[in-house]
Design a protein around this motif. Sequence first.
Motif, short mmCIF file in Angstrom:
data_model
loop_
_atom_site.label_atom_id
_atom_site.label_comp_id
_atom_site.label_asym_id
_atom_site.label_seq_id
_atom_site.Cartn_x
_atom_site.Cartn_y
_atom_site.Cartn_z
N MET A 1 0.85 -1.17 0.00
CA MET A 1 0.00 0.00 0.00
C MET A 1 0.90 1.24 0.00
O MET A 1 1.89 1.31 0.70
N ALA A 2 0.51 2.25 -0.83
CA ALA A 2 1.30 3.46 -0.96
C ALA A 2 1.07 4.36 0.24
O ALA A 2 -0.02 4.44 0.77
N THR A 3 2.13 5.04 0.59
CA THR A 3 2.02 5.96 1.72
C THR A 3 1.44 7.29 1.23
O THR A 3 1.35 7.54 0.03
N THR A 4 1.08 8.11 2.16
CA THR A 4 0.52 9.42 1.84
C THR A 4 1.53 10.26 1.09
O THR A 4 1.18 10.98 0.14
N ASP A 5 2.79 10.15 1.46
CA ASP A 5 3.84 10.91 0.79
C ASP A 5 3.99 10.49 -0.67
O ASP A 5 4.14 11.33 -1.56
N GLU A 6 3.93 9.18 -0.95
CA GLU A 6 4.05 8.69 -2.32
C GLU A 6 2.85 9.12 -3.16
O GLU A 6 2.98 9.47 -4.34
N LEU A 7 1.67 9.05 -2.57
CA LEU A 7 0.46 9.48 -3.29
C LEU A 7 0.53 10.97 -3.62
O LEU A 7 0.18 11.39 -4.73
N ARG A 8 0.99 11.76 -2.67
CA ARG A 8 1.12 13.19 -2.90
C ARG A 8 2.14 13.47 -3.99
O ARG A 8 1.91 14.30 -4.88
N ALA B 1 3.07 11.47 -6.47
CA ALA B 1 2.52 11.03 -7.76
C ALA B 1 1.51 12.06 -8.28
O ALA B 1 1.48 12.36 -9.49
N ALA B 2 0.68 12.59 -7.40
CA ALA B 2 -0.30 13.61 -7.81
C ALA B 2 0.42 14.87 -8.29
O ALA B 2 0.02 15.49 -9.28
N LEU B 3 1.49 15.26 -7.60
CA LEU B 3 2.25 16.44 -8.03
C LEU B 3 2.92 16.22 -9.38
O LEU B 3 2.99 17.13 -10.21
N GLU B 4 3.41 15.00 -9.63
CA GLU B 4 4.03 14.71 -10.92
C GLU B 4 3.00 14.77 -12.05
O GLU B 4 3.28 15.31 -13.12
N ARG B 5 1.81 14.20 -11.82
CA ARG B 5 0.75 14.27 -12.83
C ARG B 5 0.35 15.72 -13.09
O ARG B 5 0.16 16.14 -14.22
#
Length: 100
Positions: free
Chosen positions: A1-8, A10-14
């Motif tokens: 499961m992805a952490t909050t930091d990784e999700l953030r 990935a969203a910033l990269e998109r």
Amino acid sequence: MATTDELRRAALERSARRNAEVARRRLRWRWVAWAVYKLLIWTLPLLLLAELYWALWLRDHPMPEALQPLLHRPASTRSPHAPSSSPPASAGGTQPQGDP
């Protein structure tokens, strides 16, 4: 499961990819608008000056008498490619005759 930091991240990269694409699109439109602007700025006054020169030249240099009828003919008969409404003189048929 992805952490909050990784999700953030990935969203910033998109978001960065979308922003870069939008920025490139805007930049292209700005260049197109600039080119059209420059084209209009230079060609419109030159076109108007050419028209003015032509009008003034025609005022002082009227067309020869032999060419005057060309000015007053309808536009459809000016074109050599326009269909003819009457048959050519060399075609068979009756020709108008003078008084006998």
